[in-house]
Structures are given as C-alpha cells and as structure tokens.
Scaffold this motif. Sequence first.
Motif, PDB file in Angstrom:
ATOM      1  N   PHE A  48     -40.002   4.168 -42.956  1.00  0.00           N
ATOM      2  CA  PHE A  48     -41.045   4.900 -43.675  1.00  0.00           C
ATOM      3  C   PHE A  48     -41.831   5.796 -42.727  1.00  0.00           C
ATOM      4  CE2 PHE A  48     -41.374   1.656 -47.348  1.00  0.00           C
ATOM      5  CZ  PHE A  48     -40.419   2.349 -48.069  1.00  0.00           C
ATOM      6  N   SER A  49     -42.012   5.351 -41.488  1.00  0.00           N
ATOM      7  CA  SER A  49     -42.747   6.178 -40.532  1.00  0.00           C
ATOM      8  C   SER A  49     -41.984   7.475 -40.231  1.00  0.00           C
ATOM      9  CB  SER A  49     -43.021   5.409 -39.239  1.00  0.00           C
ATOM     10  OG  SER A  49     -41.818   4.977 -38.640  1.00  0.00           O
ATOM     11  N   THR A  50     -40.659   7.391 -40.170  1.00  0.00           N
ATOM     12  CA  THR A  50     -39.840   8.591 -39.952  1.00  0.00           C
ATOM     13  C   THR A  50     -39.893   9.489 -41.172  1.00  0.00           C
ATOM     14  OG1 THR A  50     -38.364   7.382 -38.472  1.00  0.00           O
ATOM     15  CG2 THR A  50     -37.525   9.442 -39.401  1.00  0.00           C
ATOM     16  N   LEU A  51     -39.788   8.900 -42.351  1.00  0.00           N
ATOM     17  CA  LEU A  51     -39.868   9.669 -43.592  1.00  0.00           C
ATOM     18  C   LEU A  51     -41.226  10.356 -43.708  1.00  0.00           C
ATOM     19  CD1 LEU A  51     -38.513  10.522 -46.238  1.00  0.00           C
ATOM     20  CD2 LEU A  51     -39.329   8.371 -47.239  1.00  0.00           C
ATOM     21  N   ALA A  52     -42.280   9.640 -43.370  1.00  0.00           N
ATOM     22  CA  ALA A  52     -43.621  10.219 -43.416  1.00  0.00           C
ATOM     23  C   ALA A  52     -43.753  11.378 -42.427  1.00  0.00           C
ATOM     24  CB  ALA A  52     -44.668   9.148 -43.120  1.00  0.00           C
ATOM     25  N   ALA A  53     -43.201  11.210 -41.223  1.00  0.00           N
ATOM     26  CA  ALA A  53     -43.260  12.278 -40.225  1.00  0.00           C
ATOM     27  C   ALA A  53     -42.473  13.499 -40.683  1.00  0.00           C
ATOM     28  CB  ALA A  53     -42.737  11.774 -38.880  1.00  0.00           C
ATOM     29  N   LEU A  54     -41.301  13.277 -41.278  1.00  0.00           N
ATOM     30  CA  LEU A  54     -40.513  14.395 -41.819  1.00  0.00           C
ATOM     31  C   LEU A  54     -41.310  15.139 -42.881  1.00  0.00           C
ATOM     32  CD1 LEU A  54     -37.035  12.659 -42.135  1.00  0.00           C
ATOM     33  CD2 LEU A  54     -37.547  14.643 -40.690  1.00  0.00           C
ATOM     34  N   CYS A  55     -41.945  14.397 -43.774  1.00  0.00           N
ATOM     35  CA  CYS A  55     -42.732  15.023 -44.847  1.00  0.00           C
ATOM     36  C   CYS A  55     -43.925  15.791 -44.286  1.00  0.00           C
ATOM     37  CB  CYS A  55     -43.200  13.970 -45.840  1.00  0.00           C
ATOM     38  SG  CYS A  55     -41.867  13.287 -46.843  1.00  0.00           S
ATOM     39  N   GLU A  56     -44.568  15.219 -43.264  1.00  0.00           N
ATOM     40  CA  GLU A  56     -45.716  15.891 -42.658  1.00  0.00           C
ATOM     41  C   GLU A  56     -45.298  17.213 -42.021  1.00  0.00           C
ATOM     42  OE1 GLU A  56     -49.195  15.100 -39.325  1.00  0.00           O
ATOM     43  OE2 GLU A  56     -47.935  13.442 -39.983  1.00  0.00           O
ATOM     44  N   VAL A  57     -44.233  17.188 -41.243  1.00  0.00           N
ATOM     45  CA  VAL A  57     -43.776  18.395 -40.542  1.00  0.00           C
ATOM     46  C   VAL A  57     -43.259  19.436 -41.527  1.00  0.00           C
ATOM     47  CG1 VAL A  57     -42.045  19.291 -38.936  1.00  0.00           C
ATOM     48  CG2 VAL A  57     -43.295  17.196 -38.374  1.00  0.00           C
ATOM     49  N   LEU A  58     -42.499  18.995 -42.532  1.00  0.00           N
ATOM     50  CA  LEU A  58     -41.906  19.927 -43.497  1.00  0.00           C
ATOM     51  C   LEU A  58     -42.848  20.266 -44.650  1.00  0.00           C
ATOM     52  CD1 LEU A  58     -38.317  18.416 -43.601  1.00  0.00           C
ATOM     53  CD2 LEU A  58     -38.989  20.605 -42.581  1.00  0.00           C
ATOM     54  N   LYS A  59     -44.022  19.603 -44.682  1.00  0.00           N
ATOM     55  CA  LYS A  59     -45.012  19.818 -45.742  1.00  0.00           C
ATOM     56  C   LYS A  59     -44.366  19.653 -47.121  1.00  0.00           C
ATOM     57  CE  LYS A  59     -47.980  22.856 -43.001  1.00  0.00           C
ATOM     58  NZ  LYS A  59     -47.674  22.197 -41.797  1.00  0.00           N
ATOM     59  N   CYS A  60     -43.812  18.445 -47.336  1.00  0.00           N
ATOM     60  CA  CYS A  60     -43.129  18.166 -48.591  1.00  0.00           C
ATOM     61  C   CYS A  60     -43.349  16.709 -48.988  1.00  0.00           C
ATOM     62  CB  CYS A  60     -41.636  18.457 -48.461  1.00  0.00           C
ATOM     63  SG  CYS A  60     -40.760  17.368 -47.310  1.00  0.00           S
ATOM     64  N   GLN A  61     -42.807  16.322 -50.099  1.00  0.00           N
ATOM     65  CA  GLN A  61     -42.866  14.966 -50.595  1.00  0.00           C
ATOM     66  C   GLN A  61     -41.530  14.270 -50.321  1.00  0.00           C
ATOM     67  OE1 GLN A  61     -45.542  13.368 -52.142  1.00  0.00           O
ATOM     68  NE2 GLN A  61     -46.613  15.179 -51.362  1.00  0.00           N
ATOM     69  N   PRO A  62     -41.502  12.917 -50.262  1.00  0.00           N
ATOM     70  CA  PRO A  62     -40.234  12.209 -50.043  1.00  0.00           C
ATOM     71  C   PRO A  62     -39.155  12.604 -51.053  1.00  0.00           C
ATOM     72  CG  PRO A  62     -42.051  10.689 -49.778  1.00  0.00           C
ATOM     73  CD  PRO A  62     -42.637  11.982 -50.280  1.00  0.00           C
ATOM     74  N   GLY A  63     -39.550  12.858 -52.282  1.00  0.00           N
ATOM     75  CA  GLY A  63     -38.583  13.263 -53.307  1.00  0.00           C
ATOM     76  C   GLY A  63     -37.954  14.621 -53.047  1.00  0.00           C
ATOM     77  N   ASP A  64     -38.559  15.419 -52.183  1.00  0.00           N
ATOM     78  CA  ASP A  64     -37.958  16.698 -51.791  1.00  0.00           C
ATOM     79  C   ASP A  64     -36.823  16.487 -50.797  1.00  0.00           C
ATOM     80  OD1 ASP A  64     -39.821  18.156 -53.338  1.00  0.00           O
ATOM     81  OD2 ASP A  64     -41.261  18.144 -51.678  1.00  0.00           O
ATOM     82  N   LEU A  65     -36.820  15.342 -50.121  1.00  0.00           N
ATOM     83  CA  LEU A  65     -35.817  15.056 -49.100  1.00  0.00           C
ATOM     84  C   LEU A  65     -34.732  14.107 -49.573  1.00  0.00           C
ATOM     85  CD1 LEU A  65     -38.176  14.544 -46.033  1.00  0.00           C
ATOM     86  CD2 LEU A  65     -36.957  16.619 -46.704  1.00  0.00           C
TER      87      LEU A  65
END
Length: 73
Positions: free
Chosen positions: A45-62
């Motif tokens: 979840f920490s990696t997913l959260a970091a991806l979302c923060e950097v890409l400015k998106c929601q988990p459902g976008d990834l």
Amino acid sequence: MPIVVDIDVMLARRKMSVGELADRVGITPANLAVLKNGRAKAVRFSTLAALCEVLKCQPGDLLRWEPEDIAGE
C-alpha cells in the motif's frame, strides 16, 4: 490474471518516463517494470500510495479488474 495494471497509461498522460517515476517513488526501475507489466504478485500500500502521489491519481486509475476468459462460456 484478472487485475490489470495501467501505469503506462498514467505515465503517458503525465509525460513521465519509467526511470523518473521509479526515482520519485523510491523503487528500482526493475521493480517498477515488474509491477507495470503485470508480473507482480503483490504491491505494498505504501508503494501504491507513493505512485498515486507522484502521478496525482487514484488507485483505481492504476489498477482495474477484468473477468478472466473462462473456456466454454
């Protein structure tokens, strides 16, 4: 696997390279490639959260779910 990873889509939308994303998230490009290509068995979840923060998106976008193609149906 019925979970599809759409990191490529978000990278294209943000005009960002895999290397830049990996650096900003704090993971290796090789590990990002495993995730990006759908070969990962899990994602923290920490990696997913970091991806979302950097890409400015929601988990459902990834991540998205697609039903498996079951033979005979």
